[in-house]
Design an enzyme around this catalytic site. Structure first.
Site, PDB file in Angstrom:
ATOM      1  N   GLU A 127       0.829  -1.209   0.000  1.00  0.00           N
ATOM      2  CA  GLU A 127       0.000   0.000   0.000  1.00  0.00           C
ATOM      3  C   GLU A 127       0.866   1.263   0.000  1.00  0.00           C
ATOM      4  O   GLU A 127       0.694   2.172   0.808  1.00  0.00           O
ATOM      5  CB  GLU A 127      -0.980   0.000   1.179  1.00  0.00           C
ATOM      6  CG  GLU A 127      -2.260   0.741   0.857  1.00  0.00           C
ATOM      7  CD  GLU A 127      -3.355   0.580   1.912  1.00  0.00           C
ATOM      8  OE1 GLU A 127      -4.389   1.254   1.747  1.00  0.00           O
ATOM      9  OE2 GLU A 127      -3.184  -0.182   2.875  1.00  0.00           O
ATOM     10  N   TYR A 161      -0.162  -7.895  -1.629  1.00  0.00           N
ATOM     11  CA  TYR A 161      -1.161  -7.084  -0.938  1.00  0.00           C
ATOM     12  C   TYR A 161      -2.537  -7.567  -1.399  1.00  0.00           C
ATOM     13  O   TYR A 161      -3.016  -7.202  -2.467  1.00  0.00           O
ATOM     14  CB  TYR A 161      -0.958  -5.597  -1.245  1.00  0.00           C
ATOM     15  CG  TYR A 161      -2.027  -4.696  -0.668  1.00  0.00           C
ATOM     16  CD1 TYR A 161      -2.512  -4.892   0.624  1.00  0.00           C
ATOM     17  CD2 TYR A 161      -2.549  -3.639  -1.411  1.00  0.00           C
ATOM     18  CE1 TYR A 161      -3.491  -4.068   1.148  1.00  0.00           C
ATOM     19  CE2 TYR A 161      -3.525  -2.801  -0.883  1.00  0.00           C
ATOM     20  CZ  TYR A 161      -3.993  -3.030   0.396  1.00  0.00           C
ATOM     21  OH  TYR A 161      -4.962  -2.209   0.917  1.00  0.00           O
ATOM     22  N   ASP A 173       0.602  -8.054   3.378  1.00  0.00           N
ATOM     23  CA  ASP A 173      -0.697  -7.837   3.999  1.00  0.00           C
ATOM     24  C   ASP A 173      -1.687  -8.715   3.248  1.00  0.00           C
ATOM     25  O   ASP A 173      -2.146  -8.363   2.164  1.00  0.00           O
ATOM     26  CB  ASP A 173      -1.076  -6.351   3.903  1.00  0.00           C
ATOM     27  CG  ASP A 173      -2.476  -6.072   4.430  1.00  0.00           C
ATOM     28  OD1 ASP A 173      -3.098  -6.999   4.986  1.00  0.00           O
ATOM     29  OD2 ASP A 173      -2.933  -4.923   4.286  1.00  0.00           O
ATOM     30  N   HIS A 207      -1.059  -0.665  10.401  1.00  0.00           N
ATOM     31  CA  HIS A 207      -0.318  -1.932  10.449  1.00  0.00           C
ATOM     32  C   HIS A 207       1.052  -1.685  11.073  1.00  0.00           C
ATOM     33  O   HIS A 207       1.579  -0.562  11.018  1.00  0.00           O
ATOM     34  CB  HIS A 207      -0.096  -2.500   9.046  1.00  0.00           C
ATOM     35  CG  HIS A 207      -1.346  -2.887   8.333  1.00  0.00           C
ATOM     36  ND1 HIS A 207      -1.737  -4.198   8.159  1.00  0.00           N
ATOM     37  CD2 HIS A 207      -2.305  -2.131   7.724  1.00  0.00           C
ATOM     38  CE1 HIS A 207      -2.862  -4.232   7.475  1.00  0.00           C
ATOM     39  NE2 HIS A 207      -3.230  -2.991   7.197  1.00  0.00           N
TER      40      HIS A 207
END
Length: 264
Positions: free
Chosen positions: A34, A105, A150, A254
């Site tokens: 991200e 991701y 993630d 995160h």
């Protein structure tokens, strides 16, 4: 070798946060998710100054984006489109010893866990199905692989602050957790974090911005993961979830996970 993975939630917005992390932990390899920036606008200077002279960037403005940084030579292996969409969610590098490092991701999936009314959730399920087939193909090859990122799913009961209330919440619904465990089994992926932390112990890597006192409430989820192929299981030497980064100024929701491996 120390390997860190972190959903940074906009790299340009968190350069000071990143600088602090690199000063304190200095991983050999860093994987970001991200990043939210086009490749041409990526802020290379900080990483160059910190010795990450080898960088692979796969960005997108405003959302998504993945990147891999290393202090020694790495080679671009591939950039996969997940479930047929070119939305910058994967990049892979080959390390000096031939290990392939995949940085993922996975889509969050929206708020409604029903693929019939939520296209984002359907896309997430499609990505999981594709990654399961991909994992099965890797198993046939029998190579050395690391998967980080993630993955936006907390698979175990102890990966969330409260199991039963979250069964209807995206990231911990049965269809997601079962799909993730199926994907893990397709390659016999070894969960590097749970290799060191028993499944009976609660651990998290994400705390919502909606919680005004995230540390006291501690309503977290483990959405970020590091997996290795069975060939690398004996190389695992340590793991650390850097929880204190969540409490820093302008924090990501995160936190980084750092895994130490002994690669030959």
């Amino acid at each position: 070798m120390t390997l860190a993975t972190w959903n940074i939630n906009s790299v340009r917005a968190r350069l000071d946060l990143m600088a602090g992390f690199l000063s304190e932990h200095n991983p050999d390899i860093l994987c970001l998710q991200e990043t939210k920036v086009k490749d041409v606008d990526f802020p290379h200077e900080l990483f160059e100054q910190r010795g990450y002279t080898h960088r692979l960037i796969h960005g997108q403005p405003g959302y998504n984006g993945v990147a891999i940084f290393a202090k020694t030579a790495i080679t671009l292996k591939e950039k996969l489109n997940l479930a047929g969409r070119d939305d910058r969610r994967h990049i892979a590098a080959e390390l000096a010893d031939g290990t392939i490092l995949h940085n993922y991701y996975v889509p969050a999936g929206g708020d409604i866990p029903d693929p019939k009314v939520n296209d984002k959730f359907q896309h997430k399920l499609d990505v999981l199905a594709g990654m399961t087939k991909w994992s099965a193909a890797l198993k046939k090859k029998g190579g050395k692989e690391i998967l980080v990122g993630d993955l936006n799913i907390a698979p175990l009961e102890t990966d969330v602050w409260a199991h039963k209330p979250l069964l209807k919440i995206v990231s911990h619904t049965p269809i997601e957790t079962e799909g993730m465990l199926k994907m893990q089994a397709a390659r016999d992926w070894v969960d590097a974090v749970r290799h060191f932390v028993p499944p009976s112990e609660k651990i998290y890597s994400w705390w919502s911005y909606r919680s005004p006192d995230w540390a006291t409430a501690d309503k977290g989820r483990r959405l970020d993961h590091v997996w290795v192929s069975p060939q690398l299981k004996d190389s695992l030497a340590g793991v650390k979830i850097v929880k204190d980064m969540r409490g820093r100024d302008k924090a990501s929701d995160h936190v980084p996970i750092i895994v130490t491996l002994k690669l030959g």
